[in-house]
Design a protein around this motif. Structure first.
Motif, PDB file in Angstrom:
ATOM      1  N   TRP A 180     118.646  62.831  61.331  1.00 21.01           N
ATOM      2  CA  TRP A 180     118.706  62.294  59.982  1.00 21.01           C
ATOM      3  C   TRP A 180     120.076  62.645  59.428  1.00 21.01           C
ATOM      4  O   TRP A 180     120.448  63.835  59.364  1.00 21.01           O
ATOM      5  CB  TRP A 180     117.623  62.902  59.100  1.00 21.01           C
ATOM      6  N   LEU A 181     120.850  61.643  59.021  1.00 18.20           N
ATOM      7  CA  LEU A 181     122.208  61.872  58.529  1.00 18.20           C
ATOM      8  C   LEU A 181     122.239  61.635  57.022  1.00 18.20           C
ATOM      9  O   LEU A 181     122.681  60.608  56.535  1.00 18.20           O
ATOM     10  CB  LEU A 181     123.195  60.949  59.256  1.00 18.20           C
ATOM     11  N   GLY A 182     121.760  62.619  56.292  1.00 16.59           N
ATOM     12  CA  GLY A 182     121.688  62.517  54.847  1.00 16.59           C
ATOM     13  C   GLY A 182     122.912  63.071  54.152  1.00 16.59           C
ATOM     14  O   GLY A 182     123.886  63.488  54.790  1.00 16.59           O
ATOM     15  N   PRO A 183     122.901  63.121  52.823  1.00 12.16           N
ATOM     16  CA  PRO A 183     124.065  63.591  52.050  1.00 12.16           C
ATOM     17  C   PRO A 183     124.362  65.071  52.255  1.00 12.16           C
ATOM     18  O   PRO A 183     125.474  65.519  51.944  1.00 12.16           O
ATOM     19  CB  PRO A 183     123.668  63.301  50.602  1.00 12.16           C
ATOM     20  N   ALA A 184     123.410  65.849  52.766  1.00 10.54           N
ATOM     21  CA  ALA A 184     123.645  67.279  53.013  1.00 10.54           C
ATOM     22  C   ALA A 184     124.074  67.560  54.439  1.00 10.54           C
ATOM     23  O   ALA A 184     124.158  68.719  54.841  1.00 10.54           O
ATOM     24  CB  ALA A 184     122.377  68.071  52.685  1.00 10.54           C
TER      25      ALA A 184
ATOM     26  N   GLN B  25     110.052  74.766  56.296  1.00  9.92           N
ATOM     27  CA  GLN B  25     109.131  73.702  55.893  1.00  9.92           C
ATOM     28  C   GLN B  25     109.722  72.873  54.755  1.00  9.92           C
ATOM     29  O   GLN B  25     109.607  71.637  54.736  1.00  9.92           O
ATOM     30  CB  GLN B  25     107.789  74.294  55.467  1.00  9.92           C
ATOM     31  N   THR B  26     110.373  73.549  53.813  1.00 10.93           N
ATOM     32  CA  THR B  26     111.025  72.826  52.718  1.00 10.93           C
ATOM     33  C   THR B  26     112.103  71.885  53.256  1.00 10.93           C
ATOM     34  O   THR B  26     112.214  70.728  52.822  1.00 10.93           O
ATOM     35  CB  THR B  26     111.636  73.819  51.717  1.00 10.93           C
ATOM     36  N   LEU B  27     112.912  72.362  54.207  1.00 15.72           N
ATOM     37  CA  LEU B  27     113.932  71.519  54.818  1.00 15.72           C
ATOM     38  C   LEU B  27     113.308  70.322  55.522  1.00 15.72           C
ATOM     39  O   LEU B  27     113.814  69.195  55.431  1.00 15.72           O
ATOM     40  CB  LEU B  27     114.753  72.339  55.817  1.00 15.72           C
ATOM     41  N   LEU B  28     112.238  70.562  56.243  1.00 18.91           N
ATOM     42  CA  LEU B  28     111.562  69.474  56.959  1.00 18.91           C
ATOM     43  C   LEU B  28     111.051  68.434  55.969  1.00 18.91           C
ATOM     44  O   LEU B  28     111.188  67.221  56.197  1.00 18.91           O
ATOM     45  CB  LEU B  28     110.414  70.050  57.782  1.00 18.91           C
ATOM     46  N   ASP B  29     110.464  68.875  54.871  1.00 19.17           N
ATOM     47  CA  ASP B  29     109.928  67.947  53.867  1.00 19.17           C
ATOM     48  C   ASP B  29     111.041  67.134  53.207  1.00 19.17           C
ATOM     49  O   ASP B  29     110.879  65.932  52.945  1.00 19.17           O
ATOM     50  CB  ASP B  29     109.162  68.726  52.787  1.00 19.17           C
TER      51      ASP B  29
ATOM     52  N   ARG C 135     114.296  66.618  54.322  1.00 23.95           N
ATOM     53  CA  ARG C 135     115.317  65.949  55.131  1.00 23.95           C
ATOM     54  C   ARG C 135     114.795  65.333  56.426  1.00 23.95           C
ATOM     55  O   ARG C 135     115.547  64.634  57.115  1.00 23.95           O
ATOM     56  CB  ARG C 135     116.437  66.952  55.454  1.00 23.95           C
ATOM     57  N   GLY C 136     113.546  65.596  56.791  1.00 26.14           N
ATOM     58  CA  GLY C 136     113.000  65.100  58.041  1.00 26.14           C
ATOM     59  C   GLY C 136     111.803  64.194  57.848  1.00 26.14           C
ATOM     60  O   GLY C 136     111.672  63.526  56.819  1.00 26.14           O
ATOM     61  N   PRO C 137     110.900  64.153  58.819  1.00 29.46           N
ATOM     62  CA  PRO C 137     109.721  63.292  58.727  1.00 29.46           C
ATOM     63  C   PRO C 137     108.729  63.827  57.697  1.00 29.46           C
ATOM     64  O   PRO C 137     108.633  65.031  57.464  1.00 29.46           O
ATOM     65  CB  PRO C 137     109.136  63.346  60.137  1.00 29.46           C
ATOM     66  N   SER C 138     107.975  62.935  57.091  1.00 32.26           N
ATOM     67  CA  SER C 138     106.991  63.337  56.091  1.00 32.26           C
ATOM     68  C   SER C 138     105.675  63.732  56.762  1.00 32.26           C
ATOM     69  O   SER C 138     105.423  63.414  57.925  1.00 32.26           O
ATOM     70  CB  SER C 138     106.740  62.181  55.109  1.00 32.26           C
ATOM     71  N   ARG C 139     104.871  64.455  56.024  1.00 30.01           N
ATOM     72  CA  ARG C 139     103.507  64.809  56.451  1.00 30.01           C
ATOM     73  C   ARG C 139     103.485  65.528  57.807  1.00 30.01           C
ATOM     74  O   ARG C 139     102.578  65.355  58.607  1.00 30.01           O
ATOM     75  CB  ARG C 139     102.606  63.571  56.488  1.00 30.01           C
ATOM     76  N   THR C 140     104.516  66.319  58.058  1.00 33.79           N
ATOM     77  CA  THR C 140     104.585  67.114  59.291  1.00 33.79           C
ATOM     78  C   THR C 140     104.683  68.576  58.895  1.00 33.79           C
ATOM     79  O   THR C 140     105.573  68.956  58.128  1.00 33.79           O
ATOM     80  CB  THR C 140     105.801  66.716  60.146  1.00 33.79           C
ATOM     81  N   ARG C 141     103.765  69.396  59.399  1.00 33.89           N
ATOM     82  CA  ARG C 141     103.705  70.794  59.008  1.00 33.89           C
ATOM     83  C   ARG C 141     104.128  71.710  60.152  1.00 33.89           C
ATOM     84  O   ARG C 141     103.820  71.457  61.314  1.00 33.89           O
ATOM     85  CB  ARG C 141     102.289  71.181  58.580  1.00 33.89           C
ATOM     86  N   ILE C 142     104.861  72.778  59.807  1.00 36.85           N
ATOM     87  CA  ILE C 142     105.219  73.818  60.768  1.00 36.85           C
ATOM     88  C   ILE C 142     104.097  74.848  60.781  1.00 36.85           C
ATOM     89  O   ILE C 142     103.766  75.438  59.740  1.00 36.85           O
ATOM     90  CB  ILE C 142     106.553  74.495  60.388  1.00 36.85           C
TER      91      ILE C 142
END
Length: 504
Positions: A195-199, A238-242, A244-251
């Motif tokens: 994912w190539l987002g603004p951050a 988990q916050t980073l995943l939510d 910047r990454g896929p949704s509804r995926t839990r660590i």
């Protein structure tokens, strides 16, 4: 003692295996008392696997590694494009995902089985060179001497510092979180995504083992301070995943974490007298593309076979080509990785939009995936010098020797880290030579006849471009040392590596 090796990472242990296969006494010195368990490096490329196969290691890696099939570019849960790896021509045509700690476990067992001692808690503190030996002083004041020393002791190499060799480079200023985590379900893509987002870039990569085990690689440059601190915890990841990454995926579990500050550096020299640098001690750069550990493995083999030949009587001049061949490869890799790093790190919205459009377009160009796969595999590394001849087919001197099927086995079955291999196309092999994999002596030359009987389909003659006969001499590291019509010249070139004469 023939050779001391500082560092029991992949580079140091591969060097030890290659030296042992050539009958050269060596010892590995490792500053750590216990294996670190660090897993920053992940991927083994085809060229490294070919070399590891010659040491009997590749089969075990294949059994435990995950074979990466490509990479996706994502926005949220939507796949914008996918770069599918096109398997290059190699017995090992994939990127084999195996954390560095797992590879080190395999290599450590092989090194000890080869009779090589790995001395832990042995930190090199000082290096002193004499006319015929090199002496190391350890942190506990013990001393050891050998004819040669290989510094494979990482990016903060003490050996390099003792030699006074600079690692020309710089800190890039970027900070990344690395983490191996267990997810509650498979993400919405196949096995690797970015994912190539603004951050900056956020990546997920499938790891071997359970289907829910993944590596997180997150650019934290905009938010993380430069102060030292422990790796990120589950809640932060988990916050980073939510975000910047896929949704509804839990660590559900965090297995390992680290904070990585990117640096680019290339040693100004790979040798001082009887001491050589290899792996991260010689070059360091960000892990984009999974190239660093592979360069170290190839450094180790390229240096070890030359040291072994010198130990068996070849002229010392043979060692000069180690730096002249390997350093330009590292420099080119650094340039490529740096271009990727800058591209992925773009922050301006217009620049990011143009980059994303370029990546999506590139993934659809016919042949682009094939070329990218070949480059990533490191199979296109060549030591060829001089102009290219477009009408000449097959590998030239300095090129990697290709594999091809034979009536029994393949060409690669005849290669080995402990000997040169002479392919004699449509020529009778001399009496007493080793043909088609017959027993051989370490340091000798295996001669393999390639004709209608041994190559019934003509595959070997076609891939080497020698349908009308000729000779190809292949070095222990799998590169062509000679190609031509003069068998005597090829044999003289091989013989020069065990006595006085011309080196290759």
């Amino acid at each position: 003692m023939g050779v001391l090796i500082a560092g029991a990472g992949p580079t140091g242990m591969v060097a030890a295996l290659a030296l042992a296969a050539n009958g050269v006494e060596c010892r590995v010195l490792e500053r750590r008392a216990q294996p670190s368990g660090s897993s920053r490096a992940l991927g083994l490329q085809a060229r490294s696997m070919e070399l590891l196969a010659g040491m009997g290691v590749a089969g075990e890696i294949e059994r435990v590694a995950y074979r990466l099939s490509g990479a996706s570019m994502m926005r949220g849960d939507t796949e914008l494009s996918r770069f599918t790896w096109v398997p290059p021509r190699s017995p090992y045509p994939y990127t084999y995902v195996l954390p560095q700690a797992g590879l080190e476990d395999i290599l450590r067992d092989r090194v000890r089985a080869a009779g090589v001692e790995i001395q832990t808690g042995a930190q090199v503190q000082a290096v002193t060179q004499r006319e015929a030996t090199v002496q190391v002083t350890l942190a506990d004041r013990r001393t050891m001497a050998a004819e040669w020393l290989i510094g494979a002791d990482g990016s903060r190499s003490r050996v390099r510092a003792e030699l006074g060799i600079e690692a020309a480079g710089r800190e890039t200023g970027e900070i990344y979180y690395l983490a191996d985590v267990v997810l509650d379900k498979r993400p919405p893509f196949q096995d690797s995504a970015m994912w190539l987002g603004p951050a900056g870039p956020f990546m997920l990569m499938r790891l071997p083992g359970t289907a829910e085990l993944w590596r997180i690689f997150a650019d934290m440059t905009d938010t993380e301070s430069s102060a030292e601190r422990p790796g990120p915890g589950l809640a932060e990841l988990q916050t980073l995943l939510d975000e910047r990454g896929p949704s509804r995926t839990r660590i559900t579990e965090v297995r390992w974490t680290s904070i990585y500050r990117t640096r680019v550096g290339l040693a100004t020299g790979y040798r001082r007298g009887r001491v050589f640098l290899a792996g991260d001690a010689a070059h360091v750069f960000p892990p984009f593309g999974g190239q660093g550990m592979n360069l170290g493995i190839q450094d180790a083999v390229g240096l070890a076979w030359r040291l072994a030949r010198v130990e068996h009587g070849a002229p010392v001049d043979l060692l000069a080509a180690y730096e002249t061949e390997r350093r330009p490869v590292a420099a080119a890799t650094i340039r490529d990785v740096e271009s990727r790093r800058r591209l992925y790190a773009l922050r301006h919205p217009v620049a990011r939009a143009l980059r994303d459009a370029l990546l999506r377009y590139g993934s659809r160009i016919p042949g682009a995936a094939r070329q990218a796969s070949l480059q990533n595999s490191q199979l296109d590394i060549s030591y060829r010098s001089g102009p290219r001849r477009p009408l000449v087919h097959g590998p030239r001197r300095g090129d990697r020797a290709p594999d091809a099927p034979l009536a029994e086995g393949t060409v690669y079955d005849r290669l080995g880290i402990g000997h040169f291999t002479l392919l004699a196309f449509d020529a009778a092999a001399p009496a007493g030579s080793a043909v088609a994999g017959a027993p051989r002596s370490v340091g000798g030359t295996v001669e393999v006849r390639i004709d209608d009987e041994t190559d019934p389909t003509g595959a070997a003659r076609a891939v080497y471009g020698l349908r009308r006969g000729g000779y190809v001499l292949i070095r222990p590291d799998g590169y062509v040392a000679y190609r031509g019509s003069d068998g005597a010249a090829a044999r003289r070139r091989a013989a020069a590596c065990t006595g006085a004469g011309q080196t290759v």
